[in-house]
Design an enzyme around this catalytic site. Sequence first.
Site, PDB file in Angstrom:
ATOM      1  CG  ASN A 178      -1.874   1.096   1.301  1.00  0.00           C
ATOM      2  OD1 ASN A 178      -1.838   2.003   0.459  1.00  0.00           O
ATOM      3  ND2 ASN A 178      -2.744   1.078   2.296  1.00  0.00           N
ATOM      4  CG  LEU A 200     -18.215   3.673  11.021  1.00  0.00           C
ATOM      5  CD1 LEU A 200     -19.109   3.759  12.255  1.00  0.00           C
ATOM      6  CD2 LEU A 200     -18.696   4.659   9.956  1.00  0.00           C
ATOM      7  NE  ARG A 253     -10.702  12.518   3.398  1.00  0.00           N
ATOM      8  CZ  ARG A 253     -10.445  11.207   3.427  1.00  0.00           C
ATOM      9  NH1 ARG A 253     -11.366  10.349   3.808  1.00  0.00           N
ATOM     10  NH2 ARG A 253      -9.266  10.764   3.044  1.00  0.00           N
ATOM     11  CG  PHE A 281     -14.317   8.686  17.273  1.00  0.00           C
ATOM     12  CD1 PHE A 281     -13.675   9.238  16.171  1.00  0.00           C
ATOM     13  CD2 PHE A 281     -15.697   8.771  17.346  1.00  0.00           C
ATOM     14  CE1 PHE A 281     -14.392   9.845  15.155  1.00  0.00           C
ATOM     15  CE2 PHE A 281     -16.429   9.376  16.338  1.00  0.00           C
ATOM     16  CZ  PHE A 281     -15.770   9.913  15.237  1.00  0.00           C
ATOM     17  N   GLY A 307     -11.456   1.211  12.585  1.00  0.00           N
ATOM     18  CA  GLY A 307     -10.970   1.489  13.939  1.00  0.00           C
ATOM     19  C   GLY A 307     -12.066   1.916  14.901  1.00  0.00           C
ATOM     20  CG  ASN A 360     -11.400  -0.891  18.425  1.00  0.00           C
ATOM     21  OD1 ASN A 360     -11.218  -2.013  18.876  1.00  0.00           O
ATOM     22  ND2 ASN A 360     -10.679  -0.393  17.436  1.00  0.00           N
TER      23      ASN A 360
END
Length: 395
Positions: A8, A208, A240, A283, A330, A334
């Site tokens: 990647n 997400l 964003r 978060f 992520g 979680n």
Amino acid sequence: MTYILVINAGSSSIKYQLIDMDNEEVQAKGLVERIGIEGSALTHTTVGKEKFVLKKNMPDHGAAMLEVMKALTDETYGAVKSMDEIQAIGHRVLHGGEKFTQPSLVNEKVLDGIREYIELGPLHNPANIKGIETCMELMPGKPNVAVFDTAFHQTMPDYAYLYGIPYEAYKDHKIRKYGFHGTSHRYIAMQIQNMLGREDLRIVTCHLGNGSSLAAVKNGKCIDTTMGLTPLEGLVMGTRSGDIDPAAIPYLMKKYNMTAEETVNYLNKKCGVLGISGVSSDFRDLEAAAKQGNDRAELALQMFTYRIKKYIGAFVAAMGGVDVIAFAGGIGENDGEVRKACLEGLEFLGVSIDEKANLSRGEADITAEGSKVKVLVVPTNEELMIARETKALAL
Ligand code: AMP
């Protein structure tokens, strides 16, 4: 052993994983950062061995890839004796436009196709091309496969992917919704099909993470998604803005005296939950701040989950119902509080979650007893999906 190397490549980074496709297990993985910038570094870990860190200037992707190969074959830290043990290389490619509806075995024509979409993926496609060219040069004769972030969404119908602007803008300049995270949405949908043993499902997949998007997947095919021409459209994300009135943009430019390029950067990097909260795009930080009474962190969380709920409703309407809602990424994997908030108020659709099961992390069925709609947490694995596609095409 059937070793596949997954690459990647970003504009100044290369992430990689070496996967043994006989058991789909990761053998080694690593990251090169700050390629072409002062302070380049490689971090490499082979499973069961000590971590290897190399701090050395790497002026370009070629130099970085040479160090990756050295790390992979290192006697102490490596995973293979020689690169010959690696049978194929799979590459994540951001933008495949309308040309690439499937992963493709790389040849000159495919490379030209990826070049054609540099205009639509100006930050990523050039890096992806560099990653492929470097592998072709350093591992001659090995097959390379390009797996596109946009490909899975190519099954969207025209009435879903077109914008309400003159048709010529689409015909002449290919301005339309493409969607991203396709490899992840496809992986999640396939996992669910395998889990439930059927393909005729209406699924809303919620990826997400730092970037976030939803897809409506009906009978295994994507029929709509939240991201657009670029990954800026749709949900409120970490940094964003997501959907915004297009007329607000020239207004912003005037008020903040920004160029078009500066405005795109602003909308991509300074907005979303970071811009609203003024705290963080992470978060964990937002929730900690909200618990301490920070109103704007609370507001950012509300905006994030409200936009997701709105799109779930839209996609359920688009599919004429829903069988499964799945969370990944992520945050999706979680954060039970976010999952709960996204679904609160959707009981009228037959969606209800088991609060206790929802506290868990990682793969879980969090459906409440009696819920008509299944709610699942399905950890995504884009690298494995790329390796599977590579194996299917190259071996
Ligand atoms: P990704 O882009 O999929 O790697 O997701 C990264 C994001 O996931 C981070 O920015 C965090 O906001 C979020 N995240 C990771 N771990 C947790 C966690 N334990 N609780 C809440 N959010 C998390």
